[in-house]
Design an enzyme around this catalytic site. Structure first.
Site, PDB file in Angstrom:
ATOM      1  N   ARG A  35       0.852  -1.191   0.000  1.00  0.00           N
ATOM      2  CA  ARG A  35       0.000   0.000   0.000  1.00  0.00           C
ATOM      3  C   ARG A  35       0.885   1.237   0.000  1.00  0.00           C
ATOM      4  NH1 ARG A  35      -2.781   2.742   4.939  1.00  0.00           N
ATOM      5  NH2 ARG A  35      -3.884   4.384   3.818  1.00  0.00           N
ATOM      6  N   HIS A  64      -3.197  10.729   1.207  1.00  0.00           N
ATOM      7  CA  HIS A  64      -2.644  10.448   2.543  1.00  0.00           C
ATOM      8  C   HIS A  64      -2.114  11.786   3.080  1.00  0.00           C
ATOM      9  CE1 HIS A  64      -1.060   7.009   5.204  1.00  0.00           C
ATOM     10  NE2 HIS A  64      -0.707   8.124   5.830  1.00  0.00           N
ATOM     11  N   GLU A  85      -7.609   8.049   6.700  1.00  0.00           N
ATOM     12  CA  GLU A  85      -7.886   8.625   8.015  1.00  0.00           C
ATOM     13  C   GLU A  85      -8.457  10.037   7.949  1.00  0.00           C
ATOM     14  OE1 GLU A  85      -4.298   8.208  10.330  1.00  0.00           O
ATOM     15  OE2 GLU A  85      -4.360   6.032  10.291  1.00  0.00           O
ATOM     16  N   ASN A  99      -7.503   1.141   9.931  1.00  0.00           N
ATOM     17  CA  ASN A  99      -6.198   1.335  10.571  1.00  0.00           C
ATOM     18  C   ASN A  99      -6.401   1.203  12.070  1.00  0.00           C
ATOM     19  OD1 ASN A  99      -5.253   1.918   8.043  1.00  0.00           O
ATOM     20  ND2 ASN A  99      -4.790   4.071   8.446  1.00  0.00           N
ATOM     21  N   TYR A 152      -4.482   0.868  15.913  1.00  0.00           N
ATOM     22  CA  TYR A 152      -3.263   0.945  16.725  1.00  0.00           C
ATOM     23  C   TYR A 152      -3.514   0.650  18.198  1.00  0.00           C
ATOM     24  CZ  TYR A 152      -0.848   2.680  12.652  1.00  0.00           C
ATOM     25  OH  TYR A 152      -0.281   2.759  11.417  1.00  0.00           O
ATOM     26  N   GLU A 182      -3.563  -0.652   8.096  1.00  0.00           N
ATOM     27  CA  GLU A 182      -2.399  -0.303   8.920  1.00  0.00           C
ATOM     28  C   GLU A 182      -2.542  -0.944  10.287  1.00  0.00           C
ATOM     29  OE1 GLU A 182      -1.492   3.894   9.468  1.00  0.00           O
ATOM     30  OE2 GLU A 182      -1.901   4.287   7.352  1.00  0.00           O
TER      31      GLU A 182
HETATM   32  O1  IFM Z   1       2.396   7.096  10.333  1.00  0.00           O
HETATM   33  C1  IFM Z   1       1.025   7.142  10.497  1.00  0.00           C
HETATM   34  C2  IFM Z   1       0.311   6.987   9.178  1.00  0.00           C
HETATM   35  O2  IFM Z   1       0.692   7.963   8.256  1.00  0.00           O
HETATM   36  C3  IFM Z   1      -1.180   7.122   9.365  1.00  0.00           C
HETATM   37  N1  IFM Z   1      -1.635   6.217  10.391  1.00  0.00           N
HETATM   38  C4  IFM Z   1      -0.935   6.203  11.643  1.00  0.00           C
HETATM   39  C5  IFM Z   1       0.555   6.038  11.413  1.00  0.00           C
HETATM   40  C6  IFM Z   1       1.304   6.015  12.759  1.00  0.00           C
HETATM   41  O3  IFM Z   1       1.085   7.193  13.436  1.00  0.00           O
END
Ligand code: IFM
Length: 455
Positions: A77, A122, A167, A301, A303, A360
């Site tokens: 990606r 992005h 995002e 995405n 985290y 992500e």
């Molecule tokens: O690095 C970023 C990415 O550009 C977008 N999502 C979160 C990642 C980590 O912060």
């Protein structure tokens, strides 16, 4: 079927974005992006770093494709830098050297049997478009449709997986309420909501353009989503947690999958005097129908989870905190893999989503090379491993997830954190630009070879 492996056609990949890795900030006719401008403002980025050179991927891409090949990913990606294609955003015709750069990259990926997933936005939009109002202005919608038309017209014969935006929450909230991202405005909810709306609308408007230019392709959008939990059982924390969830998750998922906005959000912000009802005049007849057009997949995405405390209430007026974060990464983000499972199960239950990719997932750890140039980033391995396990559980429980992209292929420019936070499977020495695969690179390679089974 799944046993201890993943479905046969599961796509294992990795991801990057243009501003974070490319460098070459003015090569071959490229214009300035908002991030070029912003990162050069003193004090905005840790250590006053900027992406002028970054990983110099614009020049070193053949090396990086070799590394992708070695890693064994089935998909990669990447994002397109909009100002390489339309330097100011206002040109009638695209900048051909910019298109050529991505065209050769894509040819090379395909020669190596790596499927390109392209993100169109992005975050690095042309500064020339910011200068006429940026995302709060409805003119951005036409500008994005034009851009997506030309990119898909030129690359759509070979690229079959398209992500319109990455995002939208970060652009809308961090840019206009939190103030950490360009254009750096604070507490401007009217502009933040208009930004979210125009991002979603431009997504909907470009779907047909892309599909027409790129036969048998799939078009999706990537959202950063997270489950949230109140820090205590107080009504303050519970109410604040609901607000957090609505503005992070439902503000985007509802219009995309239910053709409506969560009224609760507008009522809440009005009650808090952060907007007037008349500020919502950016929603025009037909917009929600366009936004809710069938999207082929949702990019997720993930985290961490969020633990929510109402900061407006004095601590002695609130109940004691009951939920505290567990272990954190170097970024300070809690490691909570079960939240990935919970999130996926929830969105499957609440929305008619037919296909998901984890576009992500990753963590920041800064372990450097040892004297033998070995980078033993065992915490990164553990992070990915625990999340992939929960992803597998979610698939077993019916979540239609078809791929996983580790963030990130290599250490890169981590926005306001500059080069100080490293998410890569590959170490980058930002002086020499040398790339060194970390232990997590070899672990992921073996996981891919065994289709998700750890050996
Ligand atoms: O690095 C970023 C990415 O550009 C977008 N999502 C979160 C990642 C980590 O912060």
């Amino acid at each position: 079927m799944i046993n201890n492996k993943f479905p046969k056609d599961f796509l294992w990949g990795t991801a990057t974005s243009s501003y974070q890795i490319e460098g070459a900030m003015d090569a071959d006719g490229k214009g300035k992006s908002v991030w070029d401008t912003y990162s050069h403002l003193s004090g905005k980025i840790q250590n006053n770093d900027n992406g002028d050179v970054a990983c110099d991927h614009y020049n070193l891409w053949p090396k990086d494709i070799k590394l992708l090949k070695k890693l064994g990913v089935k998909a990669y990606r990447l994002s397109i830098s909009w100002p390489r294609i339309f330097p100011s955003g206002h040109e009638k015709a695209p900048n051909l050297p910019g298109l050529d750069f991505y065209s050769q990259l894509i040819d090379n990926l395909l020669e190596n049997n790596i499927k390109p997933f392209i993100t169109l936005n992005h975050w690095d939009i042309p500064q020339g478009l910011e200068d006429i109002g940026g995302w709060p202005s409805r003119d951005m919608v036409d500008a994005f449709v034009k851009y997506s038309y030309y990119v898909s017209d030129n690359l759509g014969d070979r690229v079959k997986n398209w992500i319109t935006h990455n995002e939208p929450y970060c652009i809308s909230y961090l840019g206009y309420v939190h103030g950490q991202f360009p254009p750096g405005l604070k507490d401007n909810w009217p502009k933040s909501l208009a930004t979210a709306h125009h991002l979603l609308l431009s997504h909907g408007m470009s779907i047909n353009e892309i599909r027409n230019n790129s036969k048998e392709s799939e078009v999706g959008i990537t959202l950063n989503l997270a489950p949230s939990t109140p820090a205590s059982n107080s009504t303050y924390d519970i109410e604040h947690c609901k607000f957090f969830d609505v503005q992070l998750n439902q503000l985007y998922l509802d219009p995309l999958y239910k053709k409506s906005y969560p009224e609760y959000l507008f009522d809440y912000l009005t009650k808090k005097r952060l907007i007037k009802k008349s500020d919502i005049n950016f929603i025009k007849p037909g917009d929600l129908e366009t936004i809710g057009k069938k999207t082929d997949f949702l990019g997720v995405n993930f985290y961490s989870r969020a633990i929510i405390r109402d900061q407006d209430i004095a601590e002695d007026k609130n109940l004691p905190i009951e939920v505290t974060p567990g272990e954190k990464t170097d970024f300070g983000w809690e490691i909570h893999p079960r939240s990935l499972y919970n999130l996926l199960i929830r969105i499957k239950k609440d929305y008619p989503i037919e296909k998901i990719y984890i576009t992500e997932n990753g963590c920041a750890y800064n372990d450097p090379p040892d004297k033998n140039n070995i980078i033993n980033d065992s915490k990164r391995i553990e992070y990915h491993s625990s999340h992939i396990k929960e992803l597998k559980n979610a698939i077993i429980d019916g979540v239609p997830c078809k791929g996983y992209f580790a963030w990130s292929l290599m250490d890169n420019f981590e926005w306001c954190e500059g080069f100080g936070k490293r998410f890569g499977l590959i170490w980058v020495d930002f002086e020499s630009l040398e790339r060194v695969p970390k232990q997590s690179f070899f672990w992921y390679k073996s996981l891919i070879e065994n289709n998700g089974k750890e050996t």
